[in-house]
Each structure stands twice: as C-alpha cells, then as structure tokens.
Write an enzyme that holds these catalytic residues in place. Structure first.
Site, PDB file in Angstrom:
ATOM      1  N   VAL A 174       0.815  -1.223   0.000  1.00  0.00           N
ATOM      2  CA  VAL A 174       0.000   0.000   0.000  1.00  0.00           C
ATOM      3  C   VAL A 174       0.844   1.266   0.000  1.00  0.00           C
ATOM      4  CG1 VAL A 174      -1.781  -1.239   1.290  1.00  0.00           C
ATOM      5  CG2 VAL A 174      -0.271   0.341   2.479  1.00  0.00           C
ATOM      6  N   GLU A 175       2.177   1.113  -0.008  1.00  0.00           N
ATOM      7  CA  GLU A 175       3.027   2.316   0.015  1.00  0.00           C
ATOM      8  C   GLU A 175       3.730   2.515  -1.322  1.00  0.00           C
ATOM      9  OE1 GLU A 175       5.327   2.355   3.664  1.00  0.00           O
ATOM     10  OE2 GLU A 175       3.522   2.161   4.882  1.00  0.00           O
TER      11      GLU A 175
END
Lengths: 229, 415, 382
Positions: free
Chosen positions: B128-129
């Site tokens: 998610v980064e």
C-alpha cells in the site's frame, strides 16, 4: 617560700596501682624535659625523677625486674624524700583529677586537633538528642498524609515502610521519572506531587529537610553508590 | 487511478538541504553515538541518498518516492491523517517525520525496524506504500539507470544493491537534524529565548502535565522521547480495540500463528501496535513515544493521525486518555486549566527550528483559532476530576494534585 | 539465491512459528514440562526463542506424576481468580484505589473461560469504615463469577469486625470444591494492645493500618481459630487436597512488618498430616512464594499499591518482581488466578499490570526451585 610555679610529676616504672600521675608543666614550656640519670654504680637500677635532677639507685632492683606495689611505693617515697631534701621549703600541690571535677582550663590536656575532632560527652549527647528529634520529625511527616500536604490519604510509608526502597545512598542519580539528574530531595518532591498528590515543597521547607533526614538515617551504614540505578 | 506521474512528487528545495552541524542545541555525544560504524557519513553518499529519496522510480509504478510522504517543506511529513501510497491506497499509520529520526532507537510507530537502514527497505516493498514486489525488482531498476550505476560504483565500489541503497538513504536522512530552536537557545542560557507563556508551559511540561517522564529531554539527549512504547489510549478510540486485543492475546497464548495472520488480514490489527512486534501483554496497543521537535509541522497527531491540533492532543491527556484495560498506568487525569493548556502549546511551539518558523507561525495561528471553537477531545469534568466524585462506578477515575506554588518558571524543572 | 528482506515483524512471526512447530513435535508430557519452564531451560533443550518472543504459560497446570504426591482420581481441574487488598478509601477522598479495584474487576470479567469463583483476599477497606466496605461490596457486585470473600486487618480493627460480619458473614468458613477442601481462615487476630494505651477505635485502626509502627501485636490465628481449623479438617481425609485462604501468610517472613503469623508453627502442625496443602494469602502486596514441608504458599498481588521486599526473611523460592515505578499507579500491582490441576496441585498466575504475566508452577515449588524457575527480575528493590 613557694617553689617555682608548677607541679611536680613523679613517675614510676611500674603501672600497678598506687602511682599517681600528675601532669607537669614546665616553665620553659617548649623544651621537653631532659632526664639526666647517672649510671648505676651498685649494680642496681637508677630511677630518675622527671625534674631532670633527682635520682636514686635501687641496689636490689635488677634491670627488667618488676616491682611489687609496696616496693614501688617505697622507691617513690625515697625519691620524694630526696627531692624534699633539696627543696626544704617547697610547697607543692597535688592536683587530683577525680571523675566529677571539672579541671581548670590550664590543667586540661593539650588539644591535638581542631574543634571538630573532640566533642565532650555532654556536647555529643546534645548533638545526638537534636539529631534524633529531627529524624523523628521526619518520621512523623513520612507517615502522615496530612503533614505531607497530600490530598488523597496516601503517605510515603504506604510504599516505603521503614523508608525501605528509598535508597538515599544512590543519589545523585539520573532519575527516570524526572528524566534528569536528581538529588534525594528532588525525588521526594516528585513523589509528593505525583503519588501523594500534594504541593511540592520549596527547597528550604523544614518538612522537606526533616523528610530527607529521616530517609537518610534509615540507611545508615549502606555504602554510597551514587548513580546506581 | 494512479497517484500521478513523476511531476506530482515533491522536488528537492531549500528544505531538503543537509543541515549544518553548528546548531546551538546539537548533542555532540548523542550525534556520534547515533551514526553506525557500518555507514559513516560522506558528502557523496549523502548526495546519492538525497537523489534516491526524491526518486519516484523506486516505486512500482514510478509515482511515489520517499519524499511523497516525507515532504521537506511539510516538516518531512505529508500532513495527512494517514499516508497515501500507490494507487491512492490509504495506510493505517500517520507518517512520522524524518527530522531527527536518526536519534530514534527504533523506527516506525511500533519500533519494528532497529535502524534507519532497515526502515528504508520496507515502505518500498509495502503493497500500500510503494508497491514493489521484491528487492530484486528495485535493484534491477537501479542497475538499468546509468547515473545510478556510476554513482553507486563511486560511493560503494560496486553495482547498485538493496542494502547499499538503504545505506545511502539513511545517510541523507541523518543530515536532517534541527537543534536551532528557541528552546535550544533557552537551554543554552538565553532566558529571553522563550516568552513568558512558553516558560510557564515548560513548568507545566515538567510538573503538572507529567510530560517529561515520557517526552524526556535533557542536555545529553534533547530529543523529547524516552524511546519506549506506551498505550496512551489512542487506539481505544476505535470501538473494537479491546475485543481485538483480547483475541490477539488469546491467540498468542494458544500459540496459533496462522490465525493471527488471518486476523491481521481481515481486521485492523494495526491498532495493537508494539504487541504485533513483541507478542508481549504489556505492549498491547502501545506505540512509540515520538519526539516533539518541530511538532507544529508534523500535524495531525498520534499514530493514526486522529488529532488535528495540539490542543486536541493535550485534551486527550488532560482527561486521562481513553480508558481501556491495557492503558498505561502512567496516564491519568491532569487537571490542566485552559491557560495552562495554552501555555503548554506555546512551549511546544518553541520547539520549531528557524527554517520552519514562518510556516509554523501560520500553523500555530490556524490551530489556535480552531481551538477557540472546536475541541472534540475536551472533557473538562473528567480532566478536573469532577464527575468521578459523583456516585456510581462509571469512570474515568483519578485524582488531581493541587497546583504547585508559583515560582520562577525558568528555574522549575531545572536545566 | 537472493536474500529475502523481511520486516522484523515477519521475522519474529517466523521464528516463533518455528519454535511452536518444534514444540508440537514433543510428546504431551515433555511439552507441558517445556511450556512451564523458563526461557533459559527451553533454550537448553535446543529450542531457541528469539528475544522478542516469550513463551506464554499454557493455561493448564503442569501435571507431572513425578511431583504429584496424591490426588483423587477423576477430580476435574479448575481455575479460580482473585482480587485482593483493594484498600478502598471513600471516593470523595481518593479515586486511585477505586480505579485499581475496578481494573481488577474488569480483568476478571474478561477471563475466558470464566473462573469457577473469585477469591477476595482481604483488606477491602483501608480504614475499616462502613462506607469503605459498602463501596467495596458495590464494586465486587460487578464481578460476574461468584465471590468467596476473606477478611483482612484493615477491615476488622475499627469495630472489631462488626460491620464486616454484618455485610459478609463469618470470617472463617469452609467448603468443598471439585474434590478439594477449601478453608477460609481468619488469621489476623491480634492480642489486645489498645486497652492499656487507652486508644480510641480510630487510633487502634490507624495503628493497625501502619505497617511499620511496631505497636500493634503480631497476627495470629489464635487458640479458638486453631481449634476450629483442627475440627474442620478432621472431617476430611489426609489424602484430600487442601486449599487454605488466609490473609496473613501463615508462616514467618518479617516480624517488624507483620508479614508474620505468630502461631504459624502450630498452624503448620495442624496441616502437616495432609498430603497436599496450598496456602493462598494476601497482606504482602508482592509476588511471594514459599514451601515448608508439604505446604505451598502463594502471596497475592494488591490492586492498590505494592510493598517492597523485606530486608530479611524472604523465602528463597520467591521470584522477586521488579520494583515499582511510581509514575505508573498500576505498576507492581494486579490480580491473578490459580489453576488447580488434578490432585490439587496449584499453579499461580500473577497478572501484573503493565507487565507480562508470571506463572509460579507447582513443580517449581515442589522441586524446591530446581525445575521450572521463571526468569529473574532486572531491578530489585533496595
């Protein structure tokens, strides 16, 4: 005719009773006494008086031999008589230092150290009583939420009976609750503010000083270990 | 929709420059201690690290760089509640600042990375980064870029690899240190560096506010953190935190790892904090004490970015946090009055470094204005201990100390 | 082969998984032995635990036939929890102790499965006042499981137990539970020290409330109490496991703080014929374990505040807890539970607040400390 000021001292070889030790004060105060003692002629022991002049020979006394009480007294009486012969008009004083007589200042033993090195028994007693009172004061505050200024009925002895686990010998140290180097009094104040919920005491508050005294006194004998965590 | 193309990511500017070492409050000993022997600072390494820091090509779709969430102009944070990664995915945690991060004993809110080097390796791989699948993908990309090939050769003497990349980034991060604040000048001896309100705030910080014990500052380690982990009740804002925590504990007790992983995927176990790294009961819901330098620049606050202003964070502490079975016992109601809170914030504002002074001033004004009208966390009755004296067993409970006697604030708390 | 870069979190999970897989390979007996052992012992068995992962004690007691001396067949194991030494002031004065008591209630109510009953270990009130005791009763009413209550000296010496008995019944009583004979014994009687000093009830209570004043008499069960105990136990066979709930320790630890029962020797004589006896006591507010002959002794934690360890007399089997951090009102406080296995063998689980739980197993005490020793604390009181 009065003799020169001073007291005579008669010292005898034996230590067994009967001998009275009298302190001597020489006129030439700075010069230690020199004792001229002539050598024995008759094979005995020469006993000198500490005026440095008078002496007698005890013919029956062998070197190293111990005298009995009576013998010693006889020898000292002889010495005394001989001295009197030399000073026929002498009047001399025997100062008696009994247990309950305060000695005149001039008669006191010479002081070797400074003021702190010697407390008289009376002064020591006073010091002890004062110390105990101060510590007792601290003990009372330690055990009393009201005296601490606490507002929730919590007193120090609830976590520190007999001041256990206060470890005053570890200060100064980096105190994690304060996150800086603290002295015992800083931690006392922190505890008053936090678990005890009172107002922290100002540094010259007598209560703070008494508390410190009590806490330190309870660890008498513990080795100093400042910084110990 | 992608986060955007290359041009959306922040570019290095004056805020990104390495900071000088002659700042008044710089802790020399701590600085030496905090640089690992395996990664000494050199200007070339720092320059390489800076380039990498801003390079969006490190992400899977070339959209996101370190600087995206750690923007220099925004105090090396993104000033968002929680960070947004590639494909606009939202993470669970608020981005901590890079500023002074070199002095942290561990990195991340749950302390799972023991060094800056280790930390740098992870967001790149986080789906998610920055979304890379594996380090190899990153390394291949770096090797395909001529400039990187050359620079890595020069700095490390070998072709680009993942560890060296992390070292370079860490070296750059170690240049972002700020010790030129009014507070530092005050500690160096200038009584006038803090205004009266800030000095009173310093008194509160040391005394009634009970801040010092966790946000520790002393001349040798002026970082405003104890580097430990505490449950201060923030996670408990979430309604299912306690149930989640008990489930996690039970799983650990029964030794069931697989179920923990499943639970983590299906629910928000992130709120369990340090517990996820150590599996220890005492760490449930515990998060790292962050430093407070430049705190006006790092809003919003707490690990979940849930608090908008410093007034909100202090309100949280003032009422004794949010009760939960795992709340750290050091959290208790404080009984701070409104003027005391204002003073405390004034003190915190004095932790701003000169570079950010202008931006921080604006932010302070914004927060102050906001605080006059909106205080979602404030619970005066709880803070002052009024409600609890009422009958019934509903908390929160706690006792408030009487106010200390007025003394010169500059002297209280000591230097 | 390319190096995998895992987060520290993943690494820990994997290491832990490895350990647990290895554990599962052991036979059940060895597993229970290992699970009850300290991390050091586990490492000695060739299973290395990563520093981040601590083996949590498995809920069941370690039952090793080697250590069981008796046991009635077919008696089911059971668990009971405890809350002790709440020392409540009225809420108007102080909420700190209320907060602690409620926290314990919350912990006990969250136990899953629920314990059979919850023992209250004594010192419900701080100054023996009726309003303090009523507040305590109100708090204990929140406990879901049934309460077995015990009296402490702080409850008794204001009015010599009048209010207590009105609210809670006789201070000594017994009952049987799943094959175990349980006795609650009033052990904080004191010989009259107040009449000669012309003390008012308040003064008497304050004297008893102070641990270190040395004025109060030492605790005792007393002649009548010992008679009662002898009689009660005579109805039970010597093979039946016995549980004694007592506020004072029923042994002699440190006289100046009344961590002491004056007639402990005589009480222990009465207990001697019974093969398996466990005494569970309050009053000491610390982790405390002892074994004298056939009797195991477990001290309970307080919810209100911790006592430091006494300067001398500490039983050598005791694993000390770290000294308390005064910044944290819950530190070194807590509650706990006892797991009673087949044969009445008891493991004590200390639920220390803001710390990790510690289990003192039956095997640790029965082996005189040579097996199953929990890890030692780091910061002792001094």
């Amino acid at each position: 005719m009065k003799i020169k000021r001073g007291l005579l001292a008669i010292s005898v070889g034996t230590l067994l009773g009967g001998a009275i030790y009298l302190p001597l004060r020489l006129q030439a105060a700075s010069e230690p006494p020199s004792h001229f003692v002539p050598p024995p002629g008759a094979g005995g022991v020469v006993v000198g008086l500490c005026d440095g002049e008078t002496s007698i020979e005890v013919p029956w006394l062998k070197p190293g031999q111990r005298m009995t009480n009576e013998q010693a007294r006889a020898v000292s009486n002889s010495l005394m008589s001989k001295w009197r012969e030399r000073h026929p008009n002498a009047e001399w004083q025997m100062a008696q230092a009994g247990p309950n007589q305060a000695m005149a200042p001039a008669q006191a033993a010479p002081v070797q150290g400074g003021v702190y090195e010697r407390l008289t028994p009376r002064e020591q007693k006073i010091a002890d009583i004062e110390t105990a009172k101060f510590i007792e004061e601290g003990k009372e505050i330690f055990h009393d939420p009201g005296k601490l200024g606490g507002t929730i009925g919590v007193s120090c002895d609830m976590c520190h009976p007999d001041a256990a686990n206060t470890h005053p010998e570890t200060y100064p140290k980096y105190q994690t609750q304060l996150q800086r180097v603290a002295l015992l009094r800083d931690m006392i104040n922190w505890c008053i503010e936090n678990p005890v919920k009172g107002k922290p005491l100002s540094p010259d508050d007598p209560r703070l000083r008494a508390l410190e005294a009590y806490i330190i006194s309870q660890r008498n004998g513990a080795a100093l270990a400042y910084g110990k965590h | 929709m992608s986060h955007g193309v290359l041009s959306d990511a922040p570019k290095p500017g004056p805020s990104a420059e390495p900071k000088p070492l002659n700042q008044p409050g710089l802790p020399r000993d701590l600085y030496e201690l905090s640089i690992p022997a395996s990664n000494p600072q050199t200007p070339e390494k720092v320059a390489l690290g800076k380039t990498l820091f801003f390079d969006t090509r490190l992400s899977a779709d070339n959209s996101t760089a370190c600087a995206t969430c750690h923007t220099p102009d925004l105090g090396f944070t993104d000033q968002l509640t929680t960070s947004k990664g590639i494909h606009d995915q939202l993470g669970h945690r608020n981005a901590p600042t890079i500023l002074n991060a070199m002095f942290n004993v561990t990195q991340f809110w749950d302390g799972r990375a023991p060094s800056l080097e280790e930390q740098a390796k992870l967001p790149i791989l986080n789906p998610v980064e920055m979304g890379q699948k594996a380090p190899d993908a990153v390394v291949t990309k770096l090797n395909s870029i001529q400039e990187y090939n050359a620079t890595f050769q020069k700095v490390f003497g070998r072709a680009p690899n993942y560890d060296d990349m992390a070292k370079a980034i860490a070296a750059y991060e170690r240049t972002q240190i700020t010790f030129d604040t009014p507070f530092d000048r005050f500690m160096a001896g200038d009584n006038k560096a803090l205004d009266v309100s800030a000095r009173r705030g310093w008194t509160v910080f040391n005394g009634k506010g009970r801040c010092m014990t966790c946000h520790a500052v002393n001349p040798t380690s002026p970082m405003f953190t104890d580097n430990l982990f505490h449950n201060i009740g923030v996670s408990a804002h979430k309604s299912d935190f306690v149930a989640l925590a008990r489930k996690g504990l039970a799983l650990v007790e029964k030794g069931n790892t697989k179920q923990i992983d499943e639970l983590a995927l299906q629910t928000d176990l992130s709120e369990l904090g340090r517990f996820l790294a150590t599996k220890q009961t005492s760490d449930v819901g515990a998060f790292k004490t962050p430093g407070l330098r430049n705190i006006l620049m790092t809003h919003p606050y707490f690990h979940d970015g849930s608090q908008d202003t410093l007034w909100d964070t202090i309100d949280h502490y003032n009422k004794g946090g949010v009760q939960n079975p795992f709340l750290d016992g050091g959290i208790q109601r404080l009984g701070l009055t409104e003027p005391e809170i204002d003073d405390l914030v004034a003190f915190l504002a004095a932790l701003t470094s000169d570079h950010y002074a202008a931006a921080a001033k604006k932010e302070y004004a914004r927060q102050k204005a906001h605080s006059r009208t909106t205080r979602p966390q404030r619970d005066t009755a709880a803070a002052m201990g009024v409600t609890a004296k009422a009958p019934g067993l509903k908390g929160p409970f706690g006792d408030v100390a009487p106010n200390p006697t007025e003394e010169d604030p500059a002297l209280i708390g000591g230097r | 082969m390319p190096a995998r870069h895992k987060s520290v979190e993943t690494k820990y999970m994997e290491e832990r998984d490895r350990v647990l897989r290895a554990l599962r390979k052991l036979d059940r007996r060895t597993f229970l032995q290992v699970s009850a052992a300290a991390a050091g012992a586990v490492a000695a068995k060739g299973l290395v635990t990563p520093h981040s992962f601590q083996l949590v004690e498995v809920a069941n007691a370690a039952v090793d036939k080697k250590w069981a001396q008796t046991g009635e067949k077919g008696n089911p194991p059971f668990t009971f929890a405890y809350i002790s030494d709440t020392h409540l002031y009225t809420k108007a004065l102080n909420e700190r102790f209320v907060r602690g008591a409620l926290k314990a209630v919350e912990d006990v109510n969250a136990l899953d499965p629920q314990p059979d009953f919850v023992l209250f270990g004594g010192d419900l009130a701080q100054l023996g006042r009726a309003d303090e005791m009523r507040l305590g009763a109100e708090i204990l009413k929140e406990v879901k499981a049934p309460i077995k209550i015990m009296v402490g000296e702080h409850d008794w010496f204001l009015d010599m137990g009048e209010t207590w008995q009105e609210l809670f019944g006789p201070p000594s009583y017994s009952f049987d539970w799943k094959g175990v004979h349980v006795v609650t014994l009033m052990s904080v009687y004191e010989k009259d020290f107040w009449t000669a000093r012309h003390m008012s009830p308040d003064e008497r209570m304050h004297t008893v409330a102070g641990l270190d004043n040395g004025i109060q008499s030492r605790f005792e069960v007393g002649d009548a109490g010992r008679e009662w105990l002898k009689n009660d136990l005579s109805k039970v066979s010597t093979d039946t496991p016995i549980l004694i709930f007592s506020h004072s320790p029923l042994y002699k630890y440190y006289r100046p703080w009344n961590f002491w029962t004056e007639d402990a020797d005589q009480v222990q004589e009465i207990l001697k014929p019974y093969k398996t006896v466990t005494v569970i006591h309050g009053h000491t507010h610390q982790m405390l374990s002892n074994r004298i002959g056939n009797i195991s002794f477990h001290g309970m934690l307080s919810t209100a505040w911790p006592w430091p360890y006494a300067p001398e007399g500490l039983p050598k089997l005791t694993i000390e807890m770290d000294r308390a951090d005064p910044f944290d009102q819950f530190d070194a406080c807590g509650n706990g539970r006892f797991n009673v296995a087949e044969g009445g063998l008891v493991d004590a689980v200390y639920n220390l607040w803001d710390r990790n739980p510690v289990t003192i197993t039956y095997r640790y005490l029965a082996s005189n400390g040579s097996e199953g020793r929990p890890p030692d604390p780091k910061s002792l009181s001094y």
